[in-house]
Design an enzyme around this catalytic site. Structure first.
Site, mmCIF file in Angstrom:
data_model
loop_
_atom_site.group_PDB
_atom_site.id
_atom_site.type_symbol
_atom_site.label_atom_id
_atom_site.label_comp_id
_atom_site.label_asym_id
_atom_site.label_seq_id
_atom_site.Cartn_x
_atom_site.Cartn_y
_atom_site.Cartn_z
ATOM 1 N N LYS A 172 0.874 -1.241 0.058
ATOM 2 C CA LYS A 172 0.024 -0.006 0.053
ATOM 3 C C LYS A 172 0.933 1.232 -0.065
ATOM 4 O O LYS A 172 2.027 1.206 0.304
ATOM 5 C CB LYS A 172 -1.027 -0.050 1.162
ATOM 6 C CG LYS A 172 -0.293 -0.061 2.602
ATOM 7 C CD LYS A 172 0.014 1.166 3.260
ATOM 8 C CE LYS A 172 0.757 0.981 4.571
ATOM 9 N NZ LYS A 172 1.198 2.373 4.965
ATOM 10 N N HIS A 202 -0.583 -5.455 5.791
ATOM 11 C CA HIS A 202 -0.021 -6.301 6.848
ATOM 12 C C HIS A 202 -0.975 -6.103 8.030
ATOM 13 O O HIS A 202 -0.835 -7.172 8.898
ATOM 14 C CB HIS A 202 1.400 -5.872 7.293
ATOM 15 C CG HIS A 202 1.754 -4.660 8.081
ATOM 16 N ND1 HIS A 202 1.559 -3.428 7.488
ATOM 17 C CD2 HIS A 202 1.496 -4.391 9.238
ATOM 18 C CE1 HIS A 202 1.740 -2.455 8.196
ATOM 19 N NE2 HIS A 202 1.568 -3.053 9.496
ATOM 20 N N GLU A 240 0.525 6.504 16.707
ATOM 21 C CA GLU A 240 1.861 6.022 16.648
ATOM 22 C C GLU A 240 2.607 7.268 17.802
ATOM 23 O O GLU A 240 2.238 8.431 17.282
ATOM 24 C CB GLU A 240 2.576 6.351 15.284
ATOM 25 C CG GLU A 240 2.010 4.965 14.453
ATOM 26 C CD GLU A 240 2.496 5.092 12.990
ATOM 27 O OE1 GLU A 240 3.550 4.580 12.872
ATOM 28 O OE2 GLU A 240 2.051 5.953 12.171
ATOM 29 N N HIS A 264 -5.594 0.121 6.265
ATOM 30 C CA HIS A 264 -5.692 -0.316 7.344
ATOM 31 C C HIS A 264 -7.078 -0.377 8.338
ATOM 32 O O HIS A 264 -7.576 -1.400 8.458
ATOM 33 C CB HIS A 264 -4.496 -0.012 8.645
ATOM 34 C CG HIS A 264 -3.158 -0.282 8.005
ATOM 35 N ND1 HIS A 264 -2.912 -0.952 6.902
ATOM 36 C CD2 HIS A 264 -1.920 0.582 8.257
ATOM 37 C CE1 HIS A 264 -1.686 -1.415 6.744
ATOM 38 N NE2 HIS A 264 -1.120 -0.252 7.625
ATOM 39 N N LYS A 362 0.512 10.534 14.170
ATOM 40 C CA LYS A 362 1.915 10.404 14.607
ATOM 41 C C LYS A 362 1.888 11.315 15.781
ATOM 42 O O LYS A 362 1.255 12.151 15.953
ATOM 43 C CB LYS A 362 2.831 10.642 13.518
ATOM 44 C CG LYS A 362 2.652 9.680 12.420
ATOM 45 C CD LYS A 362 3.872 9.823 11.203
ATOM 46 C CE LYS A 362 3.955 8.679 10.410
ATOM 47 N NZ LYS A 362 4.281 7.293 10.982
#
Length: 511
Positions: A172, A202, A240, A264, A362
């Site tokens: 991606k 993933h 994150e 995701h 983030k």
């Protein structure tokens, strides 16, 4: 018959079915990149260490570096020793190293791809890979077209052949909007059959994500409340604690929404909200996800129910860190968001009126990915006001990372009180409940590619439907042409992210 418990050719996660693919060579473009070094190469070694690679296996790296095979072998060894999940065993690596090759070339190099074709012919004979080839594109999206065209031009793929076979793995993001996703699909489908295209997400290989299906459909306790009658709203968060690191060239211009929400988080939404499939075979699972995504839509009020932010200087992990605009390689006037949040509504009978809130960011206070189903409040509380603290709503929380598990929040009586109620949490943790360690997501996904097993890979229709949800939000932000709202590193995002939920009478759960 050999006992599956002691048979090294059976996947430890599936005692009933052999999970060893047939002979094949895996060609990895972008093999010197961060993803390959930290995830893909260690995953291949871990598969070998678990006895899950075929005897006829080869790994061919393709990159710009002027390496010979010996130098490439040393690079793979260093990567494995630093990042593999399973212990390093010299005898396993020696066997893996017999099938290692390196081809030096650029994506537009005719000589490089001719050398690649010669190398594959050689390993087919030397390693017994029988002409079966996986082409793994661990490269920036800008390089997809070039590589796929070179594979066609140099006759490295025969679309008409099923034996031997050729498959392609694409990382991606799949395009940057609906139009570009369709263009990419046209290019890929002109060279590969649709069943031979594997779009890697993933997150779908993580054990906890797969267990979401088991939690829903194996437990009447949960499935019976998995609807609008009991669920108030759903929060899906991917936070994150890091900044962009050395990914400026990739991240700027992409942003949080394209980077992780389009793939995701919308895939998580589909698995959380879809109807029960008749089986977990790829076609049945895909059909339910597609129906769900087709029923999902962006919020009616993009102004009220979307939020976009960009981290500024602040504190993270006890250290002073830069703001996004001060990161190396980032233009001083970049409008790329590092925080994205918005509401999604689902127009079907199960979820009508239940808002789903998605956020990705983030430089948050901590790293966490979770899905939280927030329940409707109890219709009647037969307690005096001074008998209870302020009760929160019951919540069922699925933790995807880093501490995989499931938590259930509910009200309980405080000991030694007449009837004082307090929120408590019942916690299930995979790491302490099962003796076996979970394989990394890329182990499962790479193995499934070699097996030709597609249930965990989104197909093109899912990709298009996801862009149809996201595109109106991206267009709205682009039309505003304003700087994203600032938020200090180490905080939970800009004020607009908070008010987005408050308008509906909710607050973000503190992970």
């Amino acid at each position: 018959m050999t006992d599956s418990v002691t048979n090294p050719l059976r996947d430890a996660t599936d005692r009933r079915l052999p999970r060893v693919p047939g002979p094949c060579a895996l060609v990895m473009f972008g093999v010197t990149g961060d993803l390959a070094q930290k995830k893909l190469l260690p995953a291949i070694y871990d598969l070998a260490n678990r006895g899950l690679l075929p005897p006829g296996f080869a790994l061919v790296g393709y990159g710009r570096r002027d390496w010979d095979t010996e130098q490439f072998t040393d690079y793979v060894s260093e990567s494995v020793k630093a990042h593999a999940r399973t212990p390093f065993r010299a005898e396993v690596f020696r066997q893996l190293a017999e099938g290692l090759r390196f081809v030096s070339g650029a994506f537009d190099s005719a000589e490089g791809f001719e050398a690649l074709r010669s190398t594959l012919t050689e390993v087919d004979a030397a390693q017994g890979t029988e002409g079966n080839h996986v082409f793994y594109l661990s490269i920036p999206p800008a390089g997809f077209d070039q590589v796929i065209e070179q594979l066609r031009r140099h006759s490295l793929v025969d679309k008409t052949s099923t034996r031997p076979w050729s498959r392609v793995v694409i990382e991606k993001p799949f395009g940057h909007d609906l139009a570009s996703a369709r263009e990419l699909e046209q290019r890929v489908s002109s060279v590969f059959n649709s069943n031979d295209v594997f779009r890697i997400d993933h997150y779908l290989g993580k054990e906890t994500v797969q267990n979401l299906l088991a939690l829903r459909f194996a437990n009447q306790l949960f499935e019976s409340i998995w609807n609008r009658n009991y669920v108030s709203h759903v929060q899906i968060t991917m936070a994150e604690d890091i900044g962009i690191g050395g990914r400026a060239g990739y991240y700027d211009g992409i942003g949080a929404a394209r980077d992780v929400i389009q793939n995701h988080l919308l895939q998580l939404l589909a698995l959380v909200a879809m109807e029960e499939p008749t089986s977990f075979e790829a076609g049945n699972l895909r059909a339910e996800k597609e129906k769900l995504l087709a029923a999902a839509r962006a919020p009616r009020s993009l102004k009220s129910h979307t939020a976009r932010g960009q981290y500024t200087a602040g504190w993270a992990g006890g250290e002073r860190v830069k703001g996004y605009l001060q990161e190396d390689g980032i233009p001083h006037d970049s409008q790329t968001e590092t925080y994205a949040a918005f509401r999604v509504d689902i127009d079907n009978r199960r979820w009508a009126g239940v808002p789903f809130y998605l956020r990705a960011a983030k430089r948050m206070p901590r790293r966490v990915t979770e899905v939280a189903l927030m329940m409707q409040p109890a219709p009647h509380l037969p307690f005096h006001l001074n008998d209870t603290e302020q009760l929160g709503a019951n919540a069922l929380v699925l933790r995807i990372q880093p501490d995989e598990g499931v938590a259930l929040r509910f009200g309980a009586k405080v000991p030694a009180t007449p009837m004082e109620i307090r929120d408590v949490t019942m916690d299930f943790n995979y790491g302490t409940s099962f003796a076996e360690s979970s394989p990394e997501a890329y182990e499962r996904l790479i193995l499934d590619v070699m097996l030709g097993d597609p249930p965990l890979f989104p197909q093109h229709t899912e990709v298009e439907l996801s862009w149809k949800i996201l595109d109106p939000i991206l267009d709205y932000w682009a039309d505003k042409n304003t700087q994203p709202e600032g938020y200090a590193a180490g905080t939970w995002g800009p004020p607009s992210g908070k008010t987005m939920l408050e308008r509906d009478g909710f607050v973000w759960r503190r992970p």
